[in-house]
Motif scaffolding. Structure first.
Motif, PDB file in Angstrom:
ATOM      1  N   ASN A  79       0.814  -1.216   0.000  1.00  0.00           N
ATOM      2  CA  ASN A  79       0.000   0.000   0.000  1.00  0.00           C
ATOM      3  C   ASN A  79       0.845   1.263   0.000  1.00  0.00           C
ATOM      4  OD1 ASN A  79      -2.384  -1.488   0.002  1.00  0.00           O
ATOM      5  ND2 ASN A  79      -2.513  -1.522   2.243  1.00  0.00           N
ATOM      6  N   GLU A  80       2.010   1.193   0.649  1.00  0.00           N
ATOM      7  CA  GLU A  80       2.844   2.382   0.776  1.00  0.00           C
ATOM      8  C   GLU A  80       3.798   2.572  -0.404  1.00  0.00           C
ATOM      9  OE1 GLU A  80       4.792   2.056   4.527  1.00  0.00           O
ATOM     10  OE2 GLU A  80       2.975   2.506   5.700  1.00  0.00           O
ATOM     11  N   ALA A  81       3.882   1.601  -1.293  1.00  0.00           N
ATOM     12  CA  ALA A  81       4.766   1.727  -2.449  1.00  0.00           C
ATOM     13  C   ALA A  81       4.257   2.812  -3.392  1.00  0.00           C
ATOM     14  CB  ALA A  81       4.851   0.398  -3.189  1.00  0.00           C
ATOM     15  N   PRO A  82       5.147   3.671  -3.915  1.00  0.00           N
ATOM     16  CA  PRO A  82       4.725   4.700  -4.881  1.00  0.00           C
ATOM     17  C   PRO A  82       4.023   4.063  -6.085  1.00  0.00           C
ATOM     18  CG  PRO A  82       6.994   5.068  -4.169  1.00  0.00           C
ATOM     19  CD  PRO A  82       6.589   3.720  -3.641  1.00  0.00           C
ATOM     20  N   GLN A  83       3.190   4.834  -6.706  1.00  0.00           N
ATOM     21  CA  GLN A  83       2.415   4.318  -7.829  1.00  0.00           C
ATOM     22  C   GLN A  83       3.318   3.785  -8.936  1.00  0.00           C
ATOM     23  OE1 GLN A  83      -0.862   3.903  -7.844  1.00  0.00           O
ATOM     24  NE2 GLN A  83      -0.694   2.875  -9.834  1.00  0.00           N
ATOM     25  N   ASP A  84       4.448   4.485  -9.169  1.00  0.00           N
ATOM     26  CA  ASP A  84       5.323   4.053 -10.257  1.00  0.00           C
ATOM     27  C   ASP A  84       6.169   2.830  -9.888  1.00  0.00           C
ATOM     28  OD1 ASP A  84       6.908   5.391  -8.447  1.00  0.00           O
ATOM     29  OD2 ASP A  84       7.925   6.654  -9.929  1.00  0.00           O
ATOM     30  N   LEU A  85       6.002   2.330  -8.650  1.00  0.00           N
ATOM     31  CA  LEU A  85       6.696   1.100  -8.246  1.00  0.00           C
ATOM     32  C   LEU A  85       5.725  -0.032  -7.917  1.00  0.00           C
ATOM     33  CD1 LEU A  85       9.601   2.450  -5.992  1.00  0.00           C
ATOM     34  CD2 LEU A  85       9.673   1.761  -8.401  1.00  0.00           C
ATOM     35  N   GLN A  86       4.460   0.170  -8.212  1.00  0.00           N
ATOM     36  CA  GLN A  86       3.480  -0.876  -7.916  1.00  0.00           C
ATOM     37  C   GLN A  86       3.752  -2.149  -8.709  1.00  0.00           C
ATOM     38  OE1 GLN A  86       0.873  -1.251  -5.769  1.00  0.00           O
ATOM     39  NE2 GLN A  86       1.546   0.623  -4.728  1.00  0.00           N
ATOM     40  N   HIS A  87       4.329  -1.976  -9.891  1.00  0.00           N
ATOM     41  CA  HIS A  87       4.604  -3.181 -10.693  1.00  0.00           C
ATOM     42  C   HIS A  87       5.645  -4.075 -10.016  1.00  0.00           C
ATOM     43  CE1 HIS A  87       7.788  -0.405 -11.902  1.00  0.00           C
ATOM     44  NE2 HIS A  87       8.464  -1.421 -12.426  1.00  0.00           N
ATOM     45  N   ILE A  88       6.569  -3.496  -9.229  1.00  0.00           N
ATOM     46  CA  ILE A  88       7.545  -4.307  -8.515  1.00  0.00           C
ATOM     47  C   ILE A  88       6.860  -5.129  -7.435  1.00  0.00           C
ATOM     48  CG2 ILE A  88       9.646  -4.270  -7.119  1.00  0.00           C
ATOM     49  CD1 ILE A  88      10.079  -3.463 -10.025  1.00  0.00           C
ATOM     50  N   GLN A  89       5.884  -4.523  -6.757  1.00  0.00           N
ATOM     51  CA  GLN A  89       5.120  -5.266  -5.751  1.00  0.00           C
ATOM     52  C   GLN A  89       4.351  -6.420  -6.397  1.00  0.00           C
ATOM     53  OE1 GLN A  89       5.523  -4.723  -2.524  1.00  0.00           O
ATOM     54  NE2 GLN A  89       6.993  -3.141  -3.127  1.00  0.00           N
ATOM     55  N   TYR A  90       3.829  -6.156  -7.572  1.00  0.00           N
ATOM     56  CA  TYR A  90       3.147  -7.232  -8.312  1.00  0.00           C
ATOM     57  C   TYR A  90       4.132  -8.344  -8.654  1.00  0.00           C
ATOM     58  CZ  TYR A  90       1.213  -9.739 -12.306  1.00  0.00           C
ATOM     59  OH  TYR A  90       0.804 -10.726 -13.159  1.00  0.00           O
TER      60      TYR A  90
END
Length: 392
Positions: free
Chosen positions: A294-305
């Motif tokens: 949830n706290e990951a920046p929007q432009d790093l959401q793909h890394i969380q995925y």
């Protein structure tokens, strides 16, 4: 024949007509006790050995202490050690005894005495006895029995070229890595081999990796588990570094008659890999995974995925290794790589959460010390102390 029969707590002095050097025989089960079997304990001093001989009904030897030699006619001399069981066929001409520098004790069993007998032959000549590889003989002179045994368990009858060119280094390393380190890291032989195999990928040590793939097969680690170690490491070292290790594994498998490809181990589909991976991430690291995502920046959401779908969904969910072993493998790769301290911290917590306690982590780190060196080991132990002393 010995004119004077001597008896001690070791037994009766073995007859010189059938033995060279000093050996003692204690009969545990005699044929006259109602069995057509004889069971005896034979203790050989260094360089003592039997004559060449044949048992018409065969024989079984169980080495209970020390290191010795065994040879069948037409075959090279073999080094035998505590725990070895030698099954000798009917009418096979052979001899056995202590090694050049160490004593050896074995239990000898001969059955069906009513159907055959022992036929004694000529003594083993000194030059034939001493023909055992010079390097192997020398290594007995400066390596402990435990170091020899533990090394032999991994690589039976292997003689390193370094034993010839660099005997002092081998003395230092092998006595430490295969005796002292073993004594201070209580791990079963398969776990010990698996995590060291993983470590060699982390250090990018292809030659040592090759040795430990062979060792893993020798100690009964399945080809599927070996492959899973390599596959799992790809998520941490990257495929550019992992591909050579995969190719080497395949070459060793083919040389050992292991058909490729192996049976598939995937358990997820493209549709559920993220969900299954995320589920396993939470089971391993707790609900903080939701916070991290949830706290990951929007432009790093793909890394969380990717972490959920690829690292855990594609790899951790596979069959072949359970989650406890996968976390140990990941820890071994990370501490061996160096420069991944925050990931080491995370996976120490993961190991604790899946049931690998402080003692297990210290044992694994101790086992890896000879292969990764003191700086990375001390860094790992510092992290273990920080995290386990807080939670245990």
């Amino acid at each position: 024949m010995n004119k004077e029969v001597k008896f001690t707590d070791k037994g009766t002095l073995a007859p010189a007509e059938h033995f060279t050097g000093t050996a003692w025989v204690h009969i545990n089960v005699a044929p006259g006790e109602g069995y057509h079997t004889i069971v005896g304990t034979v203790a050989f001093e260094p360089m003592a050995r039997t004559n060449w001989h044949v048992h018409q009904t065969g024989q079984i030897l169980m080495v209970t202490n020390g290191t010795g030699y065994y040879q069948e006619e037409g075959e090279p001399i073999r080094l035998i050690k505590e725990g070895d069981v030698i099954k000798i066929g009917k009418n096979v001409n052979h001899w056995h005894g202590g090694s050049m520098y160490q004593s050896m004790t074995h239990i000898a069993i001969v059955t069906d005495l009513d159907r055959g007998k022992t036929i004694w032959g000529v003594p083993v000549k000194d030059e034939d006895y001493s023909s055992y590889t010079a390097a192997a003989s020398n290594v007995e002179n400066y390596l402990t029995s435990a170091a020899i045994k533990n090394h032999e368990d991994l690589w039976p009858n292997y003689v390193s070229k370094l034993q010839v060119t660099d005997p002092e280094l081998i003395e230092i390393f092998d006595n430490w890595a295969f005796d002292e380190v073993y004594a201070k890291s209580e791990l079963d032989i398969q776990t010990r081999t698996i995590i060291t195999l993983a470590s060699t990928i982390g250090t990018q040590s292809l030659a040592e990796f090759s040795m430990f793939v062979k060792a893993a097969l020798n100690v009964g680690v399945s080809p599927a588990v070996i492959k899973e170690v390599v596959y799992q490491s790809v998520a941490y070292v990257g495929v550019a570094k992992g591909i050579d290790f995969l190719n080497t594994t395949n070459e060793i498998f083919k040389a050992n008659g292991i058909a490729l490809p192996l049976e598939g181990q995937m358990t997820t589909t493209p549709e559920n890999r993220e969900a299954k991976g995320l589920e396993l991430m939470k089971a391993t690291f707790g609900e903080r995974i939701d916070q991290m995502r949830n706290e990951a920046p929007q432009d790093l959401q793909h890394i969380q995925y990717f972490l959920a779908a690829n690292c855990f969904g594609d790899y951790y969910t596979r069959k072949g290794m359970d989650i406890k072993m996968r976390e140990l493998v990941t820890y071994a790769v990370l501490v061996s790589m160096g420069g991944a301290e925050s990931q080491v911290d995370g996976h120490i917590k993961g190991n604790l959460n899946v049931g690998n306690n402080r003692a297990t982590l210290i044992a694994v780190t101790t086992q890896l010390l000879p292969y990764i060196g003191y700086p990375r080991t001390l860094n790992a132990l510092s992290a273990i102390n920080k995290l386990t002393l807080e939670t245990e």
